[in-house]
Write an enzyme that holds these catalytic residues in place. Structure first.
Site, mmCIF file in Angstrom:
data_model
loop_
_atom_site.group_PDB
_atom_site.id
_atom_site.type_symbol
_atom_site.label_atom_id
_atom_site.label_comp_id
_atom_site.label_asym_id
_atom_site.label_seq_id
_atom_site.Cartn_x
_atom_site.Cartn_y
_atom_site.Cartn_z
ATOM 1 N N LYS A 1 -1.481 -46.769 -11.347
ATOM 2 C CA LYS A 1 -2.596 -47.066 -10.484
ATOM 3 C C LYS A 1 -3.996 -46.330 -10.975
ATOM 4 O O LYS A 1 -4.385 -45.378 -10.475
ATOM 5 C CB LYS A 1 -2.190 -46.528 -9.023
ATOM 6 C CG LYS A 1 -1.216 -47.226 -8.196
ATOM 7 C CD LYS A 1 -1.515 -46.889 -6.712
ATOM 8 C CE LYS A 1 -0.190 -46.588 -5.996
ATOM 9 N NZ LYS A 1 -0.382 -46.185 -4.913
ATOM 10 N N ARG B 1 14.150 -46.965 -1.647
ATOM 11 C CA ARG B 1 14.376 -46.701 -2.921
ATOM 12 C C ARG B 1 15.003 -47.631 -3.591
ATOM 13 O O ARG B 1 15.295 -47.855 -4.924
ATOM 14 C CB ARG B 1 14.857 -45.218 -3.071
ATOM 15 C CG ARG B 1 14.045 -44.144 -2.808
ATOM 16 C CD ARG B 1 14.591 -42.711 -3.288
ATOM 17 N NE ARG B 1 13.830 -41.545 -2.891
ATOM 18 C CZ ARG B 1 12.694 -41.105 -3.178
ATOM 19 N NH1 ARG B 1 12.177 -41.693 -4.308
ATOM 20 N NH2 ARG B 1 12.055 -39.923 -2.812
ATOM 21 N N LYS C 1 12.569 -38.109 -7.307
ATOM 22 C CA LYS C 1 13.806 -38.903 -7.435
ATOM 23 C C LYS C 1 13.428 -40.281 -7.908
ATOM 24 O O LYS C 1 14.326 -41.228 -8.339
ATOM 25 C CB LYS C 1 14.331 -39.188 -5.931
ATOM 26 C CG LYS C 1 14.754 -37.727 -5.204
ATOM 27 C CD LYS C 1 15.148 -37.985 -3.659
ATOM 28 C CE LYS C 1 15.410 -36.692 -2.992
ATOM 29 N NZ LYS C 1 15.172 -36.655 -1.575
ATOM 30 N N GLY C 2 12.024 -40.454 -7.694
ATOM 31 C CA GLY C 2 11.607 -41.988 -7.892
ATOM 32 C C GLY C 2 11.686 -42.379 -9.287
ATOM 33 O O GLY C 2 11.909 -43.581 -9.471
ATOM 34 N N ASP D 1 -0.513 -41.923 -9.805
ATOM 35 C CA ASP D 1 -1.353 -42.260 -8.947
ATOM 36 C C ASP D 1 -2.748 -41.428 -9.010
ATOM 37 O O ASP D 1 -3.477 -41.875 -9.807
ATOM 38 C CB ASP D 1 -0.835 -41.811 -7.491
ATOM 39 C CG ASP D 1 -1.687 -42.400 -6.121
ATOM 40 O OD1 ASP D 1 -2.178 -43.249 -6.198
ATOM 41 O OD2 ASP D 1 -1.408 -41.884 -5.147
ATOM 42 N N ASP E 1 9.743 -44.646 -2.851
ATOM 43 C CA ASP E 1 9.957 -44.583 -1.429
ATOM 44 C C ASP E 1 8.967 -44.737 -0.415
ATOM 45 O O ASP E 1 7.714 -44.030 -0.893
ATOM 46 C CB ASP E 1 10.951 -43.308 -1.038
ATOM 47 C CG ASP E 1 9.827 -42.063 -1.249
ATOM 48 O OD1 ASP E 1 9.469 -41.888 -2.091
ATOM 49 O OD2 ASP E 1 9.718 -41.369 -0.209
ATOM 50 N N GLU F 1 8.422 -41.417 -15.604
ATOM 51 C CA GLU F 1 7.852 -41.228 -14.227
ATOM 52 C C GLU F 1 7.980 -42.554 -13.278
ATOM 53 O O GLU F 1 8.061 -43.630 -14.283
ATOM 54 C CB GLU F 1 6.407 -40.960 -14.162
ATOM 55 C CG GLU F 1 6.083 -39.487 -13.775
ATOM 56 C CD GLU F 1 6.408 -39.266 -12.263
ATOM 57 O OE1 GLU F 1 7.062 -40.133 -11.691
ATOM 58 O OE2 GLU F 1 5.579 -38.463 -11.816
ATOM 59 N N ASP F 2 8.122 -42.572 -12.044
ATOM 60 C CA ASP F 2 7.978 -43.713 -11.548
ATOM 61 C C ASP F 2 6.604 -44.402 -11.520
ATOM 62 O O ASP F 2 6.223 -45.598 -11.606
ATOM 63 C CB ASP F 2 8.446 -43.716 -9.956
ATOM 64 C CG ASP F 2 8.051 -42.493 -9.142
ATOM 65 O OD1 ASP F 2 7.035 -41.806 -9.791
ATOM 66 O OD2 ASP F 2 8.264 -42.144 -8.153
ATOM 67 N N PHE G 1 0.173 -49.094 -1.398
ATOM 68 C CA PHE G 1 1.536 -48.289 -1.567
ATOM 69 C C PHE G 1 2.620 -48.991 -1.852
ATOM 70 O O PHE G 1 2.830 -49.968 -1.118
ATOM 71 C CB PHE G 1 1.388 -47.324 -0.281
ATOM 72 C CG PHE G 1 2.322 -46.118 -0.100
ATOM 73 C CD1 PHE G 1 1.894 -45.147 -0.882
ATOM 74 C CD2 PHE G 1 3.825 -46.293 0.265
ATOM 75 C CE1 PHE G 1 2.809 -44.125 -0.960
ATOM 76 C CE2 PHE G 1 4.464 -45.470 -0.098
ATOM 77 C CZ PHE G 1 4.018 -44.056 -0.707
#
Ligand code: IMP
Ligand code: MG
Length: 182
Positions: free
Chosen positions: A130, A165, A42-43, A102, A159, A98-99, A152
């Site tokens: 990141k 969000r 959902k990000g 990582d 989220d 993409e959000d 984070f």
């Protein structure tokens, strides 16, 4: 234990940078391109919508949901498709949106799956990266709005246990109280 969110990147800075990245995409693909945006839910949804508003070429959109995380801040390493795309990718110029990248595990898996569907091309655009956290080598990022340190983050689609969000900025979650101080 309580939580508070500290601003890392303001709304103005996020929006300004997304606009710059969109301009770069416009330049690279040109006005006659047909770009198929694949949003990773959902990000990625806030980012994709904001990015798409600044793209000049013809754009179509599809959505996919892949999970490598539970409800906490640690990667499970398990990637599974929760919702697949509605449309085939055959012959399309695909931009995966993409959000955050990582460990890179999610994207590494997803890109392999999507490449197997024979798109004309596939590029990757992420709001956040990141790089210090990467554990896979084969994820090459074509467009990145911000590289951030190993914190984070939430907001702008991202989220923490499904919360935050809707924040219009990107923030860092700080925990306080007995457990966090221990
Ligand atoms: P990766 O597979 O480790 O690269 O994880 C990618 C996914 O984990 C992202 O698409 C996010 O959904 C989630 N994630 C990773 N870091 C963060 C963070 O700092 N905040 C919120 N979600 C994150
Ligand atoms: Mg994601």
């Amino acid at each position: 234990m309580g939580e508070k969110v500290e601003v890392l990147i303001s709304k103005e800075d996020v929006e300004k940078r997304i606009c710059e990245v969109a301009r770069q995409i416009n330049k690279d693909f040109g006005p006659d391109a047909q770009l198929h945006l694949v949003c990773v839910l959902k990000g990625g949804v806030f980012f994709m919508c904001e990015l798409a508003k600044h793209l000049d070429m013809q754009v179509t959109m599809d959505f996919m949901s892949v999970s490598s995380y539970g409800d906490d801040t640690k990667s499970s390493g398990v990637v599974r498709i929760i919702k697949d795309l509605d449309e085939p990718l055959e012959g399309k110029e695909v931009l995966v949106v993409e959000d955050i990248i990582d460990s890179g595990r999610t994207l590494s898996y997803l890109l392999e799956v999507l490449k197997g569907r024979n798109p004309a091309s596939i590029h990757l655009c992420t709001l956040l990266d990141k790089p210090d956290r990467r554990v896979v080598e084969n994820v090459s990022v074509d467009y990145c709005c911000f590289e951030i340190p190993d914190e984070f983050v939430v907001g702008y689609g991202l989220d923490y246990a499904q919360k935050y969000r809707n924040l219009s900025y990107i923030g860092v979650v700080r925990l306080y109280g007995e457990e966090a101080d221990a």
